[in-house]
Scaffold this motif. Structure first.
Motif, PDB file in Angstrom:
ATOM      1  N   GLN A 184     -16.427 -42.716  77.515  1.00  0.00           N
ATOM      2  CA  GLN A 184     -17.602 -43.372  76.925  1.00  0.00           C
ATOM      3  C   GLN A 184     -17.732 -43.049  75.443  1.00  0.00           C
ATOM      4  O   GLN A 184     -18.089 -43.901  74.636  1.00  0.00           O
ATOM      5  N   ARG A 185     -17.426 -41.792  75.082  1.00  0.00           N
ATOM      6  CA  ARG A 185     -17.514 -41.400  73.660  1.00  0.00           C
ATOM      7  C   ARG A 185     -16.564 -42.254  72.820  1.00  0.00           C
ATOM      8  O   ARG A 185     -16.897 -42.710  71.740  1.00  0.00           O
ATOM      9  N   LEU A 186     -15.365 -42.483  73.344  1.00  0.00           N
ATOM     10  CA  LEU A 186     -14.389 -43.309  72.614  1.00  0.00           C
ATOM     11  C   LEU A 186     -14.792 -44.778  72.625  1.00  0.00           C
ATOM     12  O   LEU A 186     -14.759 -45.457  71.600  1.00  0.00           O
ATOM     13  N   VAL A 187     -15.209 -45.254  73.807  1.00  0.00           N
ATOM     14  CA  VAL A 187     -15.543 -46.676  73.960  1.00  0.00           C
ATOM     15  C   VAL A 187     -16.676 -47.086  73.008  1.00  0.00           C
ATOM     16  O   VAL A 187     -16.677 -48.185  72.467  1.00  0.00           O
ATOM     17  N   GLN A 188     -17.621 -46.170  72.798  1.00  0.00           N
ATOM     18  CA  GLN A 188     -18.752 -46.484  71.904  1.00  0.00           C
ATOM     19  C   GLN A 188     -18.302 -46.797  70.483  1.00  0.00           C
ATOM     20  O   GLN A 188     -19.028 -47.417  69.713  1.00  0.00           O
TER      21      GLN A 188
END
Ligand SMILES: NC(=O)c1ccc[n+]([C@@H]2O[C@H](COP(=O)([O-])OP(=O)(O)OC[C@H]3O[C@@H](n4cnc5c(N)ncnc54)[C@H](O)[C@@H]3O)[C@@H](O)[C@H]2O)c1
Length: 254
Positions: free
Chosen positions: A209-213
């Protein structure tokens, strides 16, 4: 008639991740593919899987950082297929995530040996074969980290910056030999690469999620995204493209 009917393709780092998807796509579209990887187990599995699907593939293990091994890989391809039309310099890895001033010299040198010297050696040994054969295409897998770096992998990102600069300079040197040199800049993907860089087996939900954001398209790179860009660049449709890179990054670098 398929896009790569009879084309002779070398893919380094073809045992897993992007390399396996790239090799699979070339083979599906009629290419004769020399799979290569430092990891002989994954290389053997890739060979078996692709052959079982009817692909025209061979395999030759190689550590891309070692000149004699690259020479042997190119020679094995010429022996098996009679020449080389496409080289995909895909093999690469990252040192463990760390701030730059905490990275050991050995780790810095090791990542440059594979990611930069490996690309240099692949090009050095394949270009004379391509010149003799009347032309070809070289596609280097760099990274969006070369143009929009995140902290924690600075020397790794610098290797990919070097790959982009070699892509441009070499493109100028070989253009008159009917050889094109391009690059692809993927954004983060959940491949074995991440295991090395982040010290994990697979990205957990929070890390994903941190990367996807940070990626406007809202997902990580899939190996098939990279395979699509690489095969486009290597195909006749990419004929006027050289010295250029495609950002396969869902908008992350915009
Ligand atoms: N996964 C990502 O987030 C990401 C993002 C941008 C760029 N990249 C780049 O994509 C390329 C492929 O990585 P991936 O994500 O598919 O990871 P991966 O770990 O699944 O694949 C890399 C392959 O390269 C092989 N390899 C490593 N060192 C080698 C060497 N010295 N000689 C020959 N083979 C070697 C490995 O055995 C492995 O099969 C790399 O160049 C990597 O830097 C990856």
């Amino acid at each position: 008639m398929q896009r790569f009917d009879g084309k002779r393709v070398i893919v380094t780092g073809a045992g897993s991740g992007f390399g396996l998807a790239i090799a699979t796509r070339f083979a599906e579209e009629g290419g004769r593919v020399m799979l290569s990887d430092i990891n002989e187990d994954s290389l053997g599995q890739a060979l078996e899987t692709l052959r079982a699907g009817g692909a025209d593939v061979a395999a030759s293990p190689c550590n891309v950082a070692e000149e004699a091994q690259i020479e042997a890989l190119v020679a094995a391809t010429v022996e098996a297929f009679g020449g080389v039309d496409v080289l995909v310099n895909n093999a690469g890895y990252s040192h463990f995530q760390k701030l730059m001033w905490k990275i050991e010299v050995e780790d810095f040198d090791a990542v440059f040996a594979v990611n930069v010297r490996g690309v240099f050696l692949g090009c050095k040994h394949v270009i004379p074969v391509m010149i003799e054969g009347g032309g070809g295409a070289i596609i280097n897998i760099a990274s969006v980290g070369a143009i929009a770096p995140r902290p924690g992998v600075t020397p790794y990102n610098a290797t990919k910056g070097a790959v982009l600069t070699m892509t441009k300079g070499l493109a100028l040197e070989v253009a008159r030999h009917n050889i094109r040199v391009c690059a692809v800049n993927p954004v983060a993907a959940d491949t074995g690469f991440m295991k090395g860089a982040m010290g994990v087996d697979s990205l957990d939900e929070e890390a994903t999620q941190r990367l996807v954001q940070t990626i406007p398209r809202g997902r990580l790179t899939e190996p098939k995204d990279v395979a699509a860009a690489v095969t486009f660049l290597a195909s006749e449709d990419g004929d006027f493209l050289t010295g250029t890179a495609i950002n396969v990054d869902g908008g992350r670098s915009v």
